[in-house]
Design a protein around this motif. Structure first.
Motif: not given
Length: 440
Positions: A421-438
């Motif tokens: 979750k971005a903490l400044n609205e100038q950076d967007g809102n939220m991202g969900v990422y599914i993939g591999l690895n830490f």
């Protein structure tokens, strides 16, 4: 944008009810397979379909969980054109005393994020892409352009001194094809995108607007004391790398050199189960060369851990902040997270653990891109003003917070879900990422 993601790997969770969590971990030998179908839906890109396969060879098992060879294959598509085609090989047994990684990829992105340069010095207006905002809406793809990227790279790491100090060498060949978003494909209005405005203003120049070749040579050193590469419980991993794209190597007018320093450290809090990990990274353009806009998002690493290494913003750098929101000639970023392996079990003869990882990500531009124009003299058009594109604000830290879930098989094949979750609205809102690895 609505997105539905089905993660078949979650089926591993079912195995908890039919497995003995106290059973002793099995030592793996020979070839082992990790496979994951990819199924997703995006209203702009269509359905995604395909698969990824990761083959590990553990030899006689004496080095487990270290492997002798890893071969990774991914082919996935979106029905409206986007796609990933990738082969990645990793081994410290192919060449005596040298770790060899090889990547061959062709990645298409018909809606690649583009927010301009220099972080908070540029404006982001979510209303421009919001169809429900009838007063300010321009286009869903206002902050986007089309990009096709071909990449082949070889990275080598060998012992320099003692048990932990290594040398790094490598080369990479990129070809980018860039252009405006295909409006017909996305049923978009004819309004100019930000990418097209940057071309018309002369910030993106004619000799770079369509993409081009970037050919890199790389050299550096690394100090590595990690106890386990996929998810270390202790140790550190620090590397300093110079990556250069000399003009004589086919880079034309865009010869340039970058320096990157990355430090990662890992601390055990509870033996085998809870650790704290952080990463601090600094990247700088050195010398007088000019970096073409399509190469600016690339983040230098000793070798790729995922399909891409770019940002800042997105799954590989600042989770929750819009992809490529923070782009400059130089930048600093960091990540900090707890990693708790809260359950272990054996399923289908494979060693499985589940982990959660709350995190904090942050980054800032330290060396802005020279726009080569007087922004006060630009023609904004009758419907806009300067503040729609540029601010009087000085750059400062971009922040995001979030948490993730990891499903790991045999310590090496790690399926990852992160939500930031971005903490400044100038950076967007939220991202969900599914993939591999830490992440690191």
């Amino acid at each position: 944008m609505k997105k539905i993601i089905l993660l078949p790997a979650i089926l591993f969770l079912i195995a908890i009810f039919g497995s003995n969590a106290q059973e002793k971990e099995k030592i793996k030998t020979g070839w082992n397979l990790g496979a994951l179908p990819t199924i997703a839906f995006d209203t702009d890109l269509g359905f995604q379909y395909g698969a990824l396969v990761n083959l590990y060879n553990y030899g006689d098992g004496s080095r487990y969980p270290r492997y002798n060879h890893s071969l990774y294959f991914e082919v996935s598509r979106f029905t409206k054109g986007s796609g990933i085609n990738r082969f990645f090989y990793d081994s410290d047994q192919l060449l005596t005393g040298i770790r060899t990684t090889f990547d061959l990829s062709y990645i298409t992105d018909p809606k690649m994020d583009f927010f301009g340069f220099n972080g908070y010095e540029t404006s982001f207006n979510a209303a421009f892409t919001d169809e429900d905002n009838t007063d300010d809406y321009i286009s869903r793809v206002f902050y986007a352009h089309d990009r096709k990227m071909f990449r082949t790279k070889v990275d080598l790491v060998g012992r320099l001194l003692g048990e932990n100090l290594d040398w790094i060498a490598g080369f990479a060949i990129y070809n980018f094809k860039t252009g405006a978003v295909d409006r017909e494909k996305f049923d978009m209005p004819e309004a100019e995108t930000l990418y097209e405005k940057y071309i018309n203003w002369g910030i993106i120049q004619d000799n770079e607007k369509d993409g081009g070749w970037v050919n890199y040579l790389k050299a550096g050193i690394a100090y590595d004391t990690r106890d386990n590469e996929p998810n270390p419980m202790k140790g550190l991993w620090t590397e300093a790398v110079i990556q250069t794209a000399p003009g004589f190597l086919g880079n034309g007018d865009f010869g340039h050199t970058k320096f990157a320093l990355t430090h990662r450290q890992y601390f055990t809090i509870i033996e085998k189960n809870l650790s704290f990990a952080y990463r601090l990274a600094y990247q700088q353009t050195i010398g007088s060369g000019r970096v073409p806009f399509y190469a600016q998002p690339l983040v230098i690493t000793s070798f790729l851990k995922g399909t891409t290494s770019q940002g800042l913003g997105g799954s590989k750098t600042l989770r929750g902040i819009s992809r490529n929101r923070v782009v400059g000639d130089g930048f600093f970023y960091g990540n900090a997270e707890l990693r708790w392996k809260f359950v272990r079990f054996i399923a289908l003869n494979q060693n499985i653990y589940l982990a959660i990882n709350p995190f904090w990500d942050f980054g800032v531009i330290t060396q802005p891109v020279d726009l080569n124009v007087d922004i006060n003299s630009l023609d904004w058009g009758s419907a806009f003003e300067k503040s729609d594109f540029f601010t009087e604000e000085k750059e400062k830290l971009h922040h995001s917070i979030g948490a993730g879930l990891k499903i790991a098989m045999n310590e090496n094949f790690v399926v990852s879900l992160d939500i930031g979750k971005a903490l400044n609205e100038q950076d967007g809102n939220m991202g969900v990422y599914i993939g591999l690895n830490f992440l690191y």
